[in-house]
Design an enzyme around this catalytic site. Sequence first.
Site, mmCIF file in Angstrom:
data_model
loop_
_atom_site.group_PDB
_atom_site.id
_atom_site.type_symbol
_atom_site.label_atom_id
_atom_site.label_comp_id
_atom_site.label_asym_id
_atom_site.label_seq_id
_atom_site.Cartn_x
_atom_site.Cartn_y
_atom_site.Cartn_z
ATOM 1 N N ALA A 77 75.708 45.949 47.904
ATOM 2 C CA ALA A 77 75.187 46.230 46.677
ATOM 3 C C ALA A 77 75.531 47.733 46.447
ATOM 4 O O ALA A 77 75.303 48.042 45.243
ATOM 5 C CB ALA A 77 73.705 46.177 46.708
ATOM 6 N N HIS A 80 78.024 49.032 43.544
ATOM 7 C CA HIS A 80 77.823 49.002 42.309
ATOM 8 C C HIS A 80 76.807 50.326 41.987
ATOM 9 O O HIS A 80 76.698 50.613 40.651
ATOM 10 C CB HIS A 80 77.224 47.969 41.636
ATOM 11 C CG HIS A 80 77.632 46.588 42.209
ATOM 12 N ND1 HIS A 80 78.929 46.184 42.251
ATOM 13 C CD2 HIS A 80 76.965 45.849 43.412
ATOM 14 C CE1 HIS A 80 79.208 45.152 42.776
ATOM 15 N NE2 HIS A 80 77.928 44.757 43.186
ATOM 16 N N HIS A 100 84.698 41.821 49.612
ATOM 17 C CA HIS A 100 83.527 41.003 48.951
ATOM 18 C C HIS A 100 83.690 39.545 49.296
ATOM 19 O O HIS A 100 84.694 39.226 49.089
ATOM 20 C CB HIS A 100 83.334 41.428 47.531
ATOM 21 C CG HIS A 100 83.111 42.817 47.186
ATOM 22 N ND1 HIS A 100 81.916 43.511 47.276
ATOM 23 C CD2 HIS A 100 84.021 43.550 46.843
ATOM 24 C CE1 HIS A 100 82.270 44.418 46.904
ATOM 25 N NE2 HIS A 100 83.381 44.900 46.376
ATOM 26 N N ILE A 101 82.627 39.258 50.146
ATOM 27 C CA ILE A 101 82.622 37.732 50.450
ATOM 28 C C ILE A 101 82.781 36.751 49.143
ATOM 29 O O ILE A 101 83.525 35.926 49.292
ATOM 30 C CB ILE A 101 81.404 37.345 51.476
ATOM 31 C CG1 ILE A 101 81.498 38.226 52.710
ATOM 32 C CG2 ILE A 101 81.369 35.849 51.628
ATOM 33 C CD1 ILE A 101 80.537 38.260 53.355
ATOM 34 N N SER A 102 81.867 37.071 48.228
ATOM 35 C CA SER A 102 81.856 36.222 46.924
ATOM 36 C C SER A 102 82.872 36.670 45.969
ATOM 37 O O SER A 102 83.393 37.951 46.032
ATOM 38 C CB SER A 102 80.395 36.197 46.338
ATOM 39 O OG SER A 102 80.038 37.420 45.814
ATOM 40 N N ARG A 111 77.682 43.396 38.530
ATOM 41 C CA ARG A 111 78.522 43.301 39.701
ATOM 42 C C ARG A 111 79.960 43.431 39.523
ATOM 43 O O ARG A 111 80.994 43.507 40.296
ATOM 44 C CB ARG A 111 78.200 41.895 40.641
ATOM 45 C CG ARG A 111 76.875 41.929 40.994
ATOM 46 C CD ARG A 111 76.720 40.488 41.783
ATOM 47 N NE ARG A 111 75.654 40.404 42.081
ATOM 48 C CZ ARG A 111 74.477 40.917 43.111
ATOM 49 N NH1 ARG A 111 75.036 41.504 43.821
ATOM 50 N NH2 ARG A 111 73.321 40.375 43.180
#
Length: 149
Positions: A77, A80, A100-102, A111
């Site tokens: 987080a 951002h 970033h995993i996602s 995001r």
Amino acid sequence: MSIIYVLNGPNLNLLGKRQPHIYGHETLADVEADCRKLASELGHEIRFHQSNREYEIIDWIHQAREDGAGIVINPAAFTHTSLAILDALNTFEGPVIEIHISNVHKRESFRHHSFVSHRADGVIAGLGTEGYQLGIRRVATMLKTEKKD
């Protein structure tokens, strides 16, 4: 043997338990073991850290200025929100890869912006925890290229 810092931001200590449909079932300990194994195979050492506290991540970036050759960072987080992490990364002279995993670009619009990307030499998103190994490989390649120059 060069040191590569692998830094992880808030809530990644819950990896494998928190929203596995987004982040998968691997734990942060699994990721660390994979990173250590790969780094060793590539002739590097890993300093692996996770914190929910912004200042600790900044302190580790400052430490990397002293003894690190590269940084792989999943700021979570803080990606951002943190100008402070960006400022710290701007003081680091080695390669920086943002992880970033996602796939953050398929998620909520807030995001989609990353302060860290303003400093990162590359960004890996949406490849699950495999992104860490890809980040380490890229840092290792960049370090090898620097030595040749």
